[in-house]
Design a protein around this motif. Structure first.
Motif, PDB file in Angstrom:
ATOM      1  N   ALA A   1       2.305 -72.087  64.309  1.00 37.05           N
ATOM      2  CA  ALA A   1       1.391 -72.965  65.048  1.00 37.05           C
ATOM      3  C   ALA A   1       0.780 -74.022  64.134  1.00 37.05           C
ATOM      4  CB  ALA A   1       0.296 -72.121  65.690  1.00 37.05           C
ATOM      5  N   PHE A   2       0.472 -73.634  62.899  1.00 37.25           N
ATOM      6  CA  PHE A   2      -0.145 -74.593  61.972  1.00 37.25           C
ATOM      7  C   PHE A   2       0.790 -75.776  61.705  1.00 37.25           C
ATOM      8  CE2 PHE A   2      -1.153 -75.791  57.444  1.00 37.25           C
ATOM      9  CZ  PHE A   2      -2.372 -76.366  57.720  1.00 37.25           C
TER      10      PHE A   2
ATOM     11  N   ARG B   1       3.202 -76.804  63.802  1.00 40.34           N
ATOM     12  CA  ARG B   1       3.331 -77.575  65.034  1.00 40.34           C
ATOM     13  C   ARG B   1       2.079 -78.413  65.305  1.00 40.34           C
ATOM     14  NH1 ARG B   1       3.150 -73.506  69.089  1.00 40.34           N
ATOM     15  NH2 ARG B   1       0.921 -73.903  68.916  1.00 40.34           N
ATOM     16  N   ASP B   2       0.904 -77.806  65.098  1.00 37.75           N
ATOM     17  CA  ASP B   2      -0.334 -78.451  65.538  1.00 37.75           C
ATOM     18  C   ASP B   2      -0.971 -79.354  64.496  1.00 37.75           C
ATOM     19  OD1 ASP B   2       0.036 -77.051  67.830  1.00 37.75           O
ATOM     20  OD2 ASP B   2      -1.375 -75.445  67.330  1.00 37.75           O
ATOM     21  N   VAL B   3      -0.673 -79.110  63.230  1.00 40.28           N
ATOM     22  CA  VAL B   3      -1.349 -79.887  62.183  1.00 40.28           C
ATOM     23  C   VAL B   3      -0.359 -80.629  61.278  1.00 40.28           C
ATOM     24  CG1 VAL B   3      -2.935 -79.773  60.217  1.00 40.28           C
ATOM     25  CG2 VAL B   3      -3.331 -78.305  62.200  1.00 40.28           C
TER      26      VAL B   3
ATOM     27  N   LEU C   1      -5.734 -86.268  65.176  1.00 38.08           N
ATOM     28  CA  LEU C   1      -5.871 -84.809  65.354  1.00 38.08           C
ATOM     29  C   LEU C   1      -7.306 -84.441  65.712  1.00 38.08           C
ATOM     30  CD1 LEU C   1      -3.869 -83.161  62.432  1.00 38.08           C
ATOM     31  CD2 LEU C   1      -3.336 -83.139  64.865  1.00 38.08           C
TER      32      LEU C   1
ATOM     33  N   SER D   1     -10.859 -79.524  66.270  1.00 34.36           N
ATOM     34  CA  SER D   1     -10.649 -78.094  66.547  1.00 34.36           C
ATOM     35  C   SER D   1      -9.400 -77.556  65.852  1.00 34.36           C
ATOM     36  CB  SER D   1     -10.523 -77.869  68.056  1.00 34.36           C
ATOM     37  OG  SER D   1      -9.454 -78.650  68.555  1.00 34.36           O
ATOM     38  N   ARG D   2      -8.468 -78.454  65.550  1.00 30.71           N
ATOM     39  CA  ARG D   2      -7.252 -77.971  64.875  1.00 30.71           C
ATOM     40  C   ARG D   2      -7.552 -77.434  63.465  1.00 30.71           C
ATOM     41  NH1 ARG D   2      -2.625 -80.946  67.241  1.00 30.71           N
ATOM     42  NH2 ARG D   2      -3.185 -80.842  69.436  1.00 30.71           N
ATOM     43  N   PHE D   3      -8.721 -77.771  62.937  1.00 27.30           N
ATOM     44  CA  PHE D   3      -9.037 -77.346  61.575  1.00 27.30           C
ATOM     45  C   PHE D   3     -10.027 -76.180  61.547  1.00 27.30           C
ATOM     46  CE2 PHE D   3      -7.512 -81.650  61.387  1.00 27.30           C
ATOM     47  CZ  PHE D   3      -6.597 -81.579  60.359  1.00 27.30           C
ATOM     48  N   LYS D   4     -10.266 -75.610  62.694  1.00 27.85           N
ATOM     49  CA  LYS D   4     -11.191 -74.466  62.752  1.00 27.85           C
ATOM     50  C   LYS D   4     -10.655 -73.352  61.868  1.00 27.85           C
ATOM     51  CE  LYS D   4     -13.947 -74.217  66.918  1.00 27.85           C
ATOM     52  NZ  LYS D   4     -13.971 -73.756  68.307  1.00 27.85           N
TER      53      LYS D   4
ATOM     54  N   ARG E   1     -10.517 -73.500  58.720  1.00 24.83           N
ATOM     55  CA  ARG E   1     -10.018 -74.073  57.471  1.00 24.83           C
ATOM     56  C   ARG E   1     -11.061 -75.003  56.859  1.00 24.83           C
ATOM     57  NH1 ARG E   1      -4.576 -73.522  56.800  1.00 24.83           N
ATOM     58  NH2 ARG E   1      -3.624 -72.418  58.530  1.00 24.83           N
TER      59      ARG E   1
END
Ligand SMILES: Cc1ncc(C[n+]2csc(CCOP(=O)(O)OP(=O)(O)O)c2C)c(N)n1
Ligand code: SF4
Ligand code: SF4
Ligand code: SF4
Length: 846
Positions: free
Chosen positions: A299-300, A302-304, A316, A319-322, A324
C-alpha cells in the motif's frame, strides 16, 4: 495562536475603529510553488461569510482540515504570453538546450523571457522539466508553467510515467520524441493522452531524434535536434534566425573540441525539421478508459511512492503520511521505480559465459545478477533449461545458472559488457536495443520473486565470484549511469548488509542512497538489511561513532544480564552455555548472528527476569557492522576533523571514503583530494597543490587499518580489503577510487571500471593494505598490492579525462608543467609506499 506576521497585523489593528476581519494562512509549505489558482482560493475564502482562519493553501490537509479547496490552474499573461514545457532525461542535454533557447529568444527578439528548471533527485537519468515563458510584456509569474501552449516529451517512456499533457492549453502543440512511426504512435499512445489530444484540438508532432542522433554520430545526444524541432514547429522567432543563433552557440560551446564535433551538431540543427505531424482521429475524444490493472504492490508503494515518482507528490493528502510523522521511510522502495530509460541493455550470450560473475560485481545498479535455480524453480520458470547453464562449482550440484538482466533498471552504462571476459568465442554479453529485451523482463521478475538465494551454499566472502551469489542489499540507486562509487556500496551490502548500520555523509552517497521516495537499501529473504541514516555533511564520522557507542552500551548491558543469569543459575544449562559462548564471541558478527538465532527462542521459553530483559535487547545480540560512508569532500576536507577524532578513538568502525577527487554532488569543486593539474571548480586553472594522502595520515596512528582500493584494477584486492577492514576490531579506513561524470572520461562512463585499471597501471592510483594485526604478528603491516607502474602511460592516462585535457586547451603552457608535477607526485607517493612495504620488520626492531 497564529503566525508572527498575522499576530503583528492583528495587534496593529486591535481596538481600531471599523477593525476589519483579519484572516491568516500559510502558502509555500515545503517550498511548494504559489500559483494563481492558490491566490484565487485565498480570495474565494475571503468572500465567504466566515472565512477559514489559519488556513493552508497548496497542500491537501485531510487530517486537520486547514487547506483551502483549489480550482483549475488559470493562465495569466494574456494573449502575448507563450508557455512551453520540455520533459527530459537527466543529463540528456534538454536543460542545457533550453537554457540556450531562452538566451536566443531573449537576445534576438523584443520578447521578455523566463525559464525555470525542475529536477528529481536522481543523479542523472532522472526526470527533468524545463519551464519556458516568452511574452510581449514583463513576465511576473514566479512559478512553474502550469498551462503550457507547447509540450515536448523527449522520452517516450514518460508517456506512461508522467502526466505529460497536464494543463496543455486548448489548440496547443505536443512534440514527442519516439522510435515509433506515426501508425505505431496511434496504436501505442495511452488512451487518456489520445482523448486529451482529441478533446482539446492538440496538434501532435513526432520525431525520431534518437535514431537521427545515432546516424549523425552523436550517440544519445538528441538535445540539439529537438531544440531545432521546437523552433521550427513553434516559430516563436523566425526559424532561420534561430538556426543561425543555434549554430553560433555550437561554435562557442564546441569550437575548441574540433571541426568534427561542430559539424555533427550543425547536422543536428539541420535535421530538426524531420518531424511528422500525426493526424488526430476525432473519435479519440470518446475513448473509454482502459481497465485498471491492480498491481500487487504494498500500500505504501501504491499510495505514496508511486504518486511521488509520477511527480504528483504535491497532491498527496496529508493522511497518507499518518504514522510516519518521524520521517521513517520503508527500505527497498527503489525496486518499484522500474524506470526503463536505457536505450541499450546487455544481452546474455550464454554459450560464451564462464560464470565468473564479474559483470554483476561491477554493475553500479545491481541490474545484472546470477541466479541459481533448483529443480523446482526450473520447472516453473518462464525460460527453459536450454536457456540456462549447469552451475559450476562445488555446492551447486544439480542446479542451473542464469545471468539475468533487469532490463527496466539497467542504466545502459555498458561496464558489464566491458569487463566480461567471455570465452574463446567472445564476450558473453553485448549491448542491444532495449525493445528487443523487454520480453526478458518477465524472466527477471520470475527470478526475483520465485528463485531463492543460494548464498548459503558457498562462502560468499571467499572470492569475487561467490560475492555475487549474495543478494545485493543496495540496488537500483539513482546514481549516474556508470558511477564508480555505487559498486563499492553494493558490495559492502552483499558482504555485511545483514547486520550493517550506515552513517552517511551528505554528498552523492546520501542522494543516491536515500532520497524520497526511492530507497535502494533493502532487505534479504531473512528480513535483515542495512539500517541507514544521514545527519550532516560535517559530523558524519561522529554520527557513526555515536551509533557504535550506543551498541557498546547495549552489549555491555547484555553481558551484565547474562553474567547475572549464569551466577544465579536460573536458566537452563543450554542457555547458560550459549550465554558464555556469546560473551566470548560478541565481537564476531557472523557468530553472533548464529547465536542470536539459537538464543532468542530459548529466552522466550525461560521465564526468568534476566531472560525477559535480554529478550527486550535481543536485536543487539547481533554484532552490528558499522559503516561510515562519504565522499572525499567529506573525508579529506569538511568532515576530516571528525574522521580524525573517530579513528583516533580506536572504536570499531569501518570508514569508506569514495574518492572521486572532487565534490561530485555539488558539481565538481576541488577538494584536498584533487590532484595537481586537475581542473575543477575553484581550480579552473588546474589545482596547484598536491593531493593529500589521507591513508598515510591515518596509518601513522599505527592502530588503524587502512587500504586503498580500485575495483576495476583489482577486484580481488577490493574484496580482501573490505573483508579485512570489517574484521578488524578497531577503526578501519578504506579509500576507494571512484570514476565520476565530473572526470569527463573520454571513453565514456561505460569504461569507468577500465579507467580504474588504467589509473593503477600507470601509477596514478596505488593499491595497498596497512593492517596493524600484521605488526602484532611481528610482520610489516604495509602491503603494496599494485605492481611497479608503467610510468610511460601516465601522461596518456591524463589525456583520457577532460578534467585534465581542458587545462591543455585553456592553459597549454602551464598544463605541461602541472602534468609533470602530477607525475612526480605520483612517483613520490608510490616510492614512499614501496619503501614502507619493503622494510624488513624484524631488522627494524633490532
Ligand atoms: C557543511 C556543509 N557544507 C556544504 C554542503 C553542501 N554539499 C552537499 S553535498 C556536497 C559535496 C559532497 O562531496 P563529496 O564529499 O566529495 O561527496 P561526493 O558527492 O563526491 O560523493 C556539498 C559541498 C553541506 N551539505 N554541508
Ligand atoms: S549496462 Fe551498466 S547498468 Fe546495465 S546491467 Fe550492465 S553494468 Fe548494469
Ligand atoms: S562477466 Fe561474462 S562470462 Fe562472466 S558471468 Fe558475466 S556474462 Fe558470464
Ligand atoms: S559520484 Fe559522480 S558518477 Fe556517481 S552519482 Fe555522483 S556525480 Fe554521478
Amino acid at each position: 495562536n497564529g503566525e508572527p506576521l498575522y499576530l503583528d497585523v492583528k495587534d496593529a489593528l486591535y481596538g481600531a475603529e471599523n477593525q476589519p476581519l483579519i484572516v491568516g494562512g500559510r502558502y509555500g509549505l515545503s517550498s511548494k510553488d504559489f500559483t494563481p489558482a492558490q491566490v484565487l482560493a485565498v480570495y474565494k475564502n475571503l468572500e465567504l461569510p466566515t472565512p477559514k482562519n489559519r488556513f493552508t493553501v497548496g497542500i491537501v490537509d485531510d487530517v486537520t482540515f486547514t487547506s483551502l479547496p483549489l480550482e483549475e490552474e488559470v493562465s495569466l499573461g494574456g494573449e502575448g504570453i507563450y508557455e512551453a514545457k520540455f520533459y527530459g532525461l537527466g543529463a540528456d542535454g534538454t536543460v542545457g538546450a533550453n537554457k540556450n533557447s531562452i538566451k536566443i529568444i531573449g537576445d534576438n527578439s523584443d520578447k521578455y523571457s523566463q525559464a525555470y528548471f525542475e529536477y528529481d533527485s536522481k543523479k542523472s537519468g532522472g526526470f527533468t522539466c524545463s519551464h519556458l515563458r516568452f511574452g510581449n510584456s514583463p513576465i511576473r509569474s514566479t512559478y512553474f508553467v502550469t498551462t503550457p501552449n507547447f509540450v515536448a516529451c523527449h522520452v517516450q517512456a514518460y508517456l506512461r510515467l508522467y502526466d505529460v499533457t497536464k494543463g496543455l492549453k486548448k489548440n496547443g502543440t505536443f512534440l514527442l520524441n519516439t522510435v515509433w512511426n506515426p501508425e505505431e504512435v496511434k496504436e501505442n499512445l495511452p488512451v487518456h493522452i489520445k482523448r486529451y489530444f482529441a478533446q482539446n484540438n492538440i496538434r501532435l508532432f513526432t520525431i525520431d531524434a534518437t535514431h537521427i542522433a545515432n546516424e549523425i554520430g552523436l550517440g544519445n545526444r538528441t538535445n540539439t535536434i529537438l531544440q531545432s524541432a521546437f523552433f521550427k514547429i513553434t516559430n516563436v522567432i523566425p526559424y532561420d534566425l534561430a538556426v543561425t543563433e543555434m549554430k553560433k552557440a555550437i561554435v562557442a560551446s564546441y569550437g575548441r573540441k574540433g571541426e568534427d564535433i561542430v559539424n555533427k551538431n550543425y547536422a543536428a540543427v539541420d535535421r530538426g525539421g524531420e518531424y511528422t505531424e500525426v493526424e488526430i482521429p476525432a473519435e479519440w475524444a470518446n475513448l473509454a478508459d482502459e481497465p485498471v490493472v491492480e498491481e500487487k504492490v504494498p500500500a505504501f508503494i501504491r499510495d505514496v511512492v508511486r504518486p511521488i515518482n509520477a511527480q504528483n507528490g504535491n497532491n498527496l493528502p496529508i493522511s497518507r503520511f499518518k504514522g510516519r510523522e518521524d520521517g521513517t521511510w520503508d527500505s527497498g522502495t527503489a525496486k518499484f521505480d522500474k524506470r526503463g530509460v536505457a536505450a541499450m541493455v546487455p544481452e546474455w550470450i550464454m554459450d560464451n559465459c564462464i560464470q565468473c560473475n564479474q559483470c554483476a560485481y561491477v554493475c553500479p545498479h545491481a541490474a545484472i545478477r546470477p541466479f541459481v535455480l533448483d529443480e523446482k524453480e526450473m520447472a516453473n520458470a518462464p525460460f527453459g533449461e536450454d536457456e540456462t547453464l549447469k552451475t559450476n562449482g562445488k555446492g551447486f550440484e544439480g542446479t542451473r545458472f542464469r545471468m539475468q538482466v533487469d532490463v527496466l533498471d539497467c542504466l545502459d552504462c555498458g561496464n558489464c559488457v566491458d569487463v566480461c571476459p567471455g570465452n574463446k568465442n567472445g564476450k558473453a554479453l553485448k549491448m542491444v536495443e532495449i525493445a528487443t529485451q523487454l520480453p526478458n523482463q518477465d524472466n527477471w521478475d520470475y527470478c526475483m520473486e520465485n528463485v531463492k538465494s543460494k548464498q548459503h551454499l558457498v562462502n560468499i566472502k571467499g572470492n569475487v565470484k561467490n560475492t555475487q551469489f549474495a543478494t545485493p542489499l543496495f540496488e537500483f540507486s539513482g546514481a549516474c549511469s556508470g558511477c564508480g562509487e555505487t559498486p563499492y556500496v553494493k558490495l559492502v551490502s552483499q558482504l555485511f548488509g545483514n547486520r550493517q548500520m550506515v552513517a552517511n555523509a551528505t554528498g552523492c552517497t546520501s542522494i543516491y542512497s536515500a532520497s524520497a521516495p526511492s530507497t535502494p537499501y533493502t532487505k534479504g529473504e531473512d528480513g535483515r538489511g542495512p539500517a541507514w541514516a544521514n545527519s550532516l555533511f560535517e559530523d558524519n564520522a561522529e554520527f557513526g561513532m555515536g551509533m557504535v557507542m550506543a551498541e557498546e552500551k547495549m552489549q555491555a548491558r547484555i553481558v551484565r544480564l547474562m553474567n547475572e543469569a549464569i551466577d544465579n543459575n536460573c536458566c537452563s544449562d543450554e542457555l547458560k552455555d550459549l550465554f558464555k559462548e556469546w560473551i566470548d564471541n560478541r565481537f564476531d558478527g557472523d557468530v553472533t548472528l548464529e547465536l542470536q538465532a539459537k538464543i532468542k527462542p530459548l529466552l522466550k521459553a525461560c521465564a526468568c527476569e534476566y531472560c525477559k530483559q535480554i529478550d527486550e535487547l535481543s536485536h543487539f545480540l547481533v554484532k552490528r557492522s558499522q559503516w561510515i560512508i562519504g565522499g572525499d569532500g567529506w573525508g579529506y576536507d569538511i568532515g576530516f576533523g571528525g574522521l580524525d577524532h573517530v579513528i583516533a578513538s580506536g572504536k570499531n568502525v569501518n570508514i569508506l571514503v569514495l574518492d572521486t577527487e572532487v565534490y561530485s554532488n555539488t558539481g565538481g569543486q576541488a577538494s584536498k583530494s584533487t590532484p595537481v593539474g586537475a581542473v575543477a571548480k575553484f581550480a579552473a586553472a588546474g589545482k596547484r597543490i598536491r593531493k593529500k594522502d589521507l591513508g598515510m595520515i591515518a596509518a601513522t596512528y599505527g592502530y588503524v587499518y587502512v587500504a586503498q582500493i580500485a575495483m576495476g584494477a583489482n577486484q580481488a584486492q577490493t574484496l580482501r580489503a573490505l573483508r579485512e577492514a570489517e574484521s578488524y576490531n578497531g577503526p578501519s579506513l578504506v579509500i576507494a577510487y571512484s570514476p565520476c561524470i565530473a572526470h569527463g572520461l573520454r571513453a565514456g562512463m561505460g569504461k569507468s571500471q577500465a579507467e580504474q585499471k588504467r589509473a593503477v597501471e600507470c601509477g596514478y592510483w596505488h593499491l595497498y593494505r596497512f593492517d596493524p594485526r600484521l605488526e602484532a604478528e611481528g610482520k610489516n603491516p604495509m602491503q603494496l598490492d599494485s605492481k611497479e607502474p608503467d610510468w610511460s602511460k601516465f601522461q596518456d592516462f591524463l589525456k583520457g579525462e577532460v578534467r585534465y585535457t581542458s587545462l591543455m586547451k585553456q592553459f597549454p603552457e602551464e598544463a605541461g608543467e602541472l602534468f609533470q608535477a602530477a607525475e612526480e607526485n605520483a612517483k613520490w607517493r608510490y616510492n614512499g609506499y614501496k619503501r614502507m612495504a619493503n622494510v624488513v620488520w624484524e631488522q627494524e626492531e633490532e
